[in-house]
Design a protein around this motif. Structure first.
Motif, PDB file in Angstrom:
ATOM      1  N   GLY A 104       0.813  -1.211   0.000  1.00  0.00           N
ATOM      2  CA  GLY A 104       0.000   0.000   0.000  1.00  0.00           C
ATOM      3  C   GLY A 104       0.848   1.263   0.000  1.00  0.00           C
ATOM      4  O   GLY A 104       0.567   2.218  -0.726  1.00  0.00           O
ATOM      5  N   LEU A 105       1.902   1.270   0.820  1.00  0.00           N
ATOM      6  CA  LEU A 105       2.770   2.449   0.884  1.00  0.00           C
ATOM      7  C   LEU A 105       3.483   2.692  -0.441  1.00  0.00           C
ATOM      8  O   LEU A 105       3.569   3.836  -0.921  1.00  0.00           O
ATOM      9  CB  LEU A 105       3.796   2.272   2.008  1.00  0.00           C
ATOM     10  N   LEU A 106       3.994   1.631  -1.050  1.00  0.00           N
ATOM     11  CA  LEU A 106       4.696   1.788  -2.323  1.00  0.00           C
ATOM     12  C   LEU A 106       3.734   2.145  -3.456  1.00  0.00           C
ATOM     13  O   LEU A 106       4.112   2.837  -4.401  1.00  0.00           O
ATOM     14  CB  LEU A 106       5.478   0.524  -2.650  1.00  0.00           C
ATOM     15  N   SER A 107       2.499   1.691  -3.347  1.00  0.00           N
ATOM     16  CA  SER A 107       1.489   2.101  -4.328  1.00  0.00           C
ATOM     17  C   SER A 107       1.216   3.596  -4.205  1.00  0.00           C
ATOM     18  O   SER A 107       1.059   4.302  -5.217  1.00  0.00           O
ATOM     19  CB  SER A 107       0.191   1.309  -4.114  1.00  0.00           C
ATOM     20  N   LEU A 108       1.168   4.082  -2.974  1.00  0.00           N
ATOM     21  CA  LEU A 108       0.952   5.511  -2.740  1.00  0.00           C
ATOM     22  C   LEU A 108       2.128   6.333  -3.269  1.00  0.00           C
ATOM     23  O   LEU A 108       1.931   7.369  -3.932  1.00  0.00           O
ATOM     24  CB  LEU A 108       0.747   5.770  -1.254  1.00  0.00           C
ATOM     25  N   PHE A 116      -6.510  -5.455  -4.203  1.00  0.00           N
ATOM     26  CA  PHE A 116      -7.584  -4.460  -4.275  1.00  0.00           C
ATOM     27  C   PHE A 116      -7.223  -3.176  -3.521  1.00  0.00           C
ATOM     28  O   PHE A 116      -7.600  -2.072  -3.945  1.00  0.00           O
ATOM     29  CB  PHE A 116      -8.888  -5.052  -3.747  1.00  0.00           C
ATOM     30  N   THR A 117      -6.480  -3.292  -2.431  1.00  0.00           N
ATOM     31  CA  THR A 117      -6.035  -2.099  -1.705  1.00  0.00           C
ATOM     32  C   THR A 117      -5.073  -1.289  -2.560  1.00  0.00           C
ATOM     33  O   THR A 117      -5.192  -0.057  -2.659  1.00  0.00           O
ATOM     34  CB  THR A 117      -5.358  -2.495  -0.380  1.00  0.00           C
ATOM     35  N   GLY A 118      -4.141  -1.983  -3.190  1.00  0.00           N
ATOM     36  CA  GLY A 118      -3.175  -1.301  -4.043  1.00  0.00           C
ATOM     37  C   GLY A 118      -3.842  -0.585  -5.209  1.00  0.00           C
ATOM     38  O   GLY A 118      -3.488   0.553  -5.542  1.00  0.00           O
ATOM     39  N   GLN A 119      -4.834  -1.235  -5.817  1.00  0.00           N
ATOM     40  CA  GLN A 119      -5.517  -0.610  -6.959  1.00  0.00           C
ATOM     41  C   GLN A 119      -6.334   0.597  -6.513  1.00  0.00           C
ATOM     42  O   GLN A 119      -6.424   1.595  -7.236  1.00  0.00           O
ATOM     43  CB  GLN A 119      -6.406  -1.642  -7.668  1.00  0.00           C
ATOM     44  N   ALA A 120      -6.932   0.508  -5.343  1.00  0.00           N
ATOM     45  CA  ALA A 120      -7.694   1.648  -4.827  1.00  0.00           C
ATOM     46  C   ALA A 120      -6.774   2.848  -4.593  1.00  0.00           C
ATOM     47  O   ALA A 120      -7.143   3.999  -4.858  1.00  0.00           O
ATOM     48  CB  ALA A 120      -8.397   1.260  -3.528  1.00  0.00           C
ATOM     49  N   ILE A 121      -5.576   2.590  -4.109  1.00  0.00           N
ATOM     50  CA  ILE A 121      -4.617   3.666  -3.851  1.00  0.00           C
ATOM     51  C   ILE A 121      -4.086   4.250  -5.160  1.00  0.00           C
ATOM     52  O   ILE A 121      -3.924   5.469  -5.295  1.00  0.00           O
ATOM     53  CB  ILE A 121      -3.460   3.147  -2.973  1.00  0.00           C
TER      54      ILE A 121
END
Length: 255
Positions: free
Chosen positions: A37-41, A130-135
């Motif tokens: 999630g952090l790296l996606s952000l 799904f969390t990564g795509q949302a971010i």
């Protein structure tokens, strides 16, 4: 003679009664999710800079799974502890007294470990994706895009096989400290180093971690020796060999 269902029940009781094994599974989920999630952000905030000059499509799935390398460490530790705790505590003698059929004992343990690791890995893979795509927002992909669902399921299978591979190695070594001393340098030092050496990389490409990571691939890159499905079978072969080796050593050595 203990029945196989009884062995499964016994192994399930052992695993859920040891807090350290449950915590390592929880860490597999948390680390993979949080780091991904952090790296996606970070990628979303710096998207133009990160993708400037790139000749390959942006891999939103791979970005979401950026934390899987650290998740590997946690699930390897889970596999080691689930087998090694019995040796360090001496409980393996009690287990063998209750289940003299050593192959049955280890196969029962592997079945329970595999089922538990797969359940956690599937939850980890889908929630992380799904969390990564949302971010990622407008830079995201969908589960229905080409090769994405296969990559998500592949991530879960990869983590599961690493867990079982670690369990098999621990059964062969009969010592959890020694197993960690072998597995951690192998996966996080030796394999990455050899993968960067011109001639040695031809061998390192067939190590279980490299082969398994091919299952997460969405976009094929030139110069790869094989595709995701071949990677699955190579990683599976390593896993089966480790479990078979554990059974062989358990049969031939005293507890």
């Amino acid at each position: 003679m203990a029945s196989f269902p009884a062995v499964l029940q016994s192994e399930w009781t052992k695993i859920r009664s040891v807090r350290s094994t449950i915590w390592t599974l929880a860490l597999t989920f948390l680390i993979t999710l949080v780091v991904g999630g952090l790296l996606s952000l970070v990628t979303k905030l710096n998207f133009e800079e990160f993708t400037e000059g790139s000749s390959t499509p942006f891999d939103a799935t791979g970005t979401a799974f950026s934390g899987i390398l650290l998740g590997e460490l946690a699930i390897i530790v889970f596999g080691v502890l689930a087998v090694g705790n019995e040796y360090s505590s001496g409980m393996i003698r009690v287990s063998l007294a209750a289940v003299p059929q050593r192959a049955t004992l280890l196969l029962g343990k592997a079945a329970v470990l595999g089922a538990l690791a797969l359940a956690v890995s599937l939850a980890t893979a889908f929630i992380t994706f799904f969390t990564g795509q949302a971010i990622l927002g407008s830079h995201s992909t969908t589960i229905g895009s080409d090769n994405v669902l296969r990559a998500v399921i592949g991530a879960a299978l990869y983590l599961t096989m690493l867990c079982l591979f670690a369990a098999g190695v621990t059964a062969m070594l009969h010592n959890q400290t020694l197993a960690l001393g072998v597995l951690v340098p192998f996966f996080f030092l030796l394999s990455p180093i050899l993968s960067a050496v011109p001639y040695a990389k031809n061998v390192a490409r067939y190590f279980p971690d490299y082969a398994g990571s091919r299952m997460l691939t969405v976009y094929e890159q030139s110069g790869q020796p094989y595709g995701p499905w071949a990677g699955f079978f190579i990683c599976l072969a390593w896993t089966v060999a480790a479990i078979a080796g554990g059974i062989l050593v358990l049969k031939k050595r005293d507890a």
